[in-house]
Structure formats: structure tokens, C-alpha cells
Design an enzyme around this catalytic site. Sequence first.
Site, PDB file in Angstrom:
ATOM      1  N   SER A 129     -13.840-177.277 -37.626  1.00 45.46           N
ATOM      2  CA  SER A 129     -14.224-177.325 -39.040  1.00 45.46           C
ATOM      3  C   SER A 129     -13.887-178.630 -39.741  1.00 45.46           C
ATOM      4  CB  SER A 129     -13.614-176.144 -39.809  1.00 45.46           C
ATOM      5  OG  SER A 129     -14.120-174.958 -39.301  1.00 45.46           O
ATOM      6  N   ASP A 175     -14.705-170.873 -42.620  1.00 47.13           N
ATOM      7  CA  ASP A 175     -14.076-172.182 -42.427  1.00 47.13           C
ATOM      8  C   ASP A 175     -13.531-172.718 -43.745  1.00 47.13           C
ATOM      9  OD1 ASP A 175     -15.263-171.680 -40.035  1.00 47.13           O
ATOM     10  OD2 ASP A 175     -16.808-173.219 -40.215  1.00 47.13           O
TER      11      ASP A 175
END
Length: 382
Positions: A129, A175
Site C-alpha cells: 500500500s 489500505d
Amino acid sequence: MSKLLSHDELRAHFAKKFGRSATVIARAPGRVNLIGEHTDYNDGYVLPAAIERETRIAAAPRADGCVHLVAFDLSRETTFDLADVQRSTSEGWSNYIRGVAAGLLAAGYPVQGFDGLIQGDVPIGSGLSSSAAMEMASVQAFSAIGGFVTPSAQAARIGQKAEHLFVGANTGLMDQLASALGQPDHVLLIDCRDLSFRPVPIPAGAAILIADTSVRRSLAASAYNERRAQCEAAAQALSVPALRDGTLAMLDAVALPDVVARRARHVIAEDDRVLETVAALQGGDLHKVGELMNASHASLRDLYEVSSVELDTMVELLRSQPGCYGARLTGAGFGGCAVALMEAGAVDAAIPAVAAVYRMRTGLTPALYPTRAAAGASALTL
Ligand code: GLA
């Protein structure tokens, strides 16, 4: 992968580039997901942690309504005008921040321009991420420079919208939420329907090891979007708002194309595995957590079909190490990273052992690094 600069180094580079001092350092971490994969966009449960790798933005306000960004690690720069925020085709890395600016403006915040120097050590395209870290760091930078506060859930939604509209990936919210809300030494049980969350302590003596296959994700966006559409089709066939509301019994009672049924089976069972993992963590049963992680990987490989030869190899090697409770791919899949839960004392020996055999079997050089769960995004006013 780049090394994280110290605050002093970052400030010195900022001063050299812009001829003045930074007034803010914003930061946001990447994330690793312990379990609960491809459940977030089905309104389900996830169990991620923020990691000890982060993206930082040193910034100082501008008076002309422009945002001038320097991506230090990429040696790229770009400028955009807040009066007319557009996607960039030549400087794709900046679209996350452009999208965040557009989202904050649409939400009515007094967004101000700034000069920003971006630097970090979240590996790009490896499923940890880096994009969410960039989005959440930029929310922090815009908020600190503009003198406003953006609540975490709204920040996450703005980041997600940036992905949808400026990048073209129809991602869920895990995320961004993990990057915004992370807590040291905890995983976060997040309910992706109402965005409520609960920090769950990682038992003492357990450690998270991240293992990057060093295969960058390819075709990830289209394969990801395709799975998302399959899940929506399955929810519709089951007459439920989202697969979160489905059961395996419901699934057995309807006729669905085989591939759609397999996707749904993964999601429904994975949601249960997340809740079972939380119970096992709370009960200190790390072997059970490991079994659930292993089952998650098998399901992602066989039913959701997002694993790869390299991920399967890595997961198998991790599991064969003494002191490994379980291992699975983490993030969207299609390359990227695996995660293992290990006895803390076993990690140092596992790293070179896994790296050597992985290299021999695949010809690729992996990156293995232990991480503690870290704190979520923040900004420091200098
Ligand atoms: C990517 C997406 C997340 C989530 C995971 C899979 O990381 O950005 O929203 O869907 O894949 O669990």
C-alpha cells in the site's frame, strides 16, 4: 527500495530544492494485512496493521493556489493548480495526491497550495500500500498546511475515491483505513460496512515477517476490478446487499456460474476466518491463527485465483521454517508480498534460510523484513 531519510536530511533537501524551510512533515505508513483478503469491498471484515515503512512529505505553504511536488526517490516533479485539478498522464505517481486534493476540495475544506518533497521506504507495487501511504500522507499535509482536521474515515474515503477516479483501480477501503488508523503492536479489526474498528493486541512473543517475492504486480487493476464485479454479481444472485450478508448455505441453494460461485465462497468463508482469527489472538492461540492464515492462502489460490507461483513458493518456504505459525499472500495478490506470523525468536534464522532457497528456486532475489505494527498517519508542525 529506497532508504528512509531522517527528518534533518529531508528538511535539508527541501531547503536546497525550494530555497526556504519546510513548515510541516506529514507521514503515513504502508500496511500489511494479517487476514481478510478481498473482503473489504464486500462490506466484510479485515485485520490489517500499519507497518514500519512510511511515506513522508515535507511541505511549506504557497500563496498562488498551486501544488508543486517533488518525488525525491523517483527524481520526478510536477505542479498542478488547485483551481483545476486534472489527472496527469506523464506523472502518474502524482495522481494519488491530485485525487486527494480534488476530494478535499469537493468536501469543502480550505485547501491551500504547497511545495512538497516526498520521500519514503514503502516499496512500490509490492502490495504494501505505497499508494494509500501517499494518499494518507497527503491528506495530512493538506490538512496541516490548510489548518483543518480531516477525520480518518473521511480521509480514507477521499483516498479511495482518488484511486477510483484518478488511478482507475476500484479498490476497497482497507489500505487507507489501516494507514490512517494504525496502532503500535496491534492489528485492527475493521468492519468495512460501517467502518467501525477495534485494535486487537498482537500477543507478546509473536512477530510479523513480510516477504516480498520481488515480482511486481502486473495486470492487477483489471483482474482486481473483474473480481469485484464477480462478487457484485454473486451478491445480486443471492439477493443480499453485499457478500458480507451471504452464507454458504445460500450459495449452495442458487445456480451460479462456477467461477462466480468460487469467488463468493472465498469471500464468505474469509469473513468468518477474520472473526475466528480475532478470537484466537485474544485467546493467545497462535497455532490456530496460523491455520486460519494457511486456509486463507489456499482459498485465495484455488477459489479467488489471485496467487502466483512465486507467492506459493514463498508461502511454502515460510511455513517450512521452525517457529512459523502460518503464512499467506497479503494484499491484492498477483505478485507482491507474503506475510508470516512467527515466534519472535525464530525470525532472524528464517530470513537468510528463506531468501537462499527462494533465490535458488525462482532465480529472484526476495526482500524479507520483520515489522512491528506501527502508528497511523500524522503530521508534525515544525
Ligand atoms: C488491495 C485493495 C484493498 C483490498 C485488497 C485485497 O490492497 O486496495 O482495498 O481489496 O487489495 O484484500
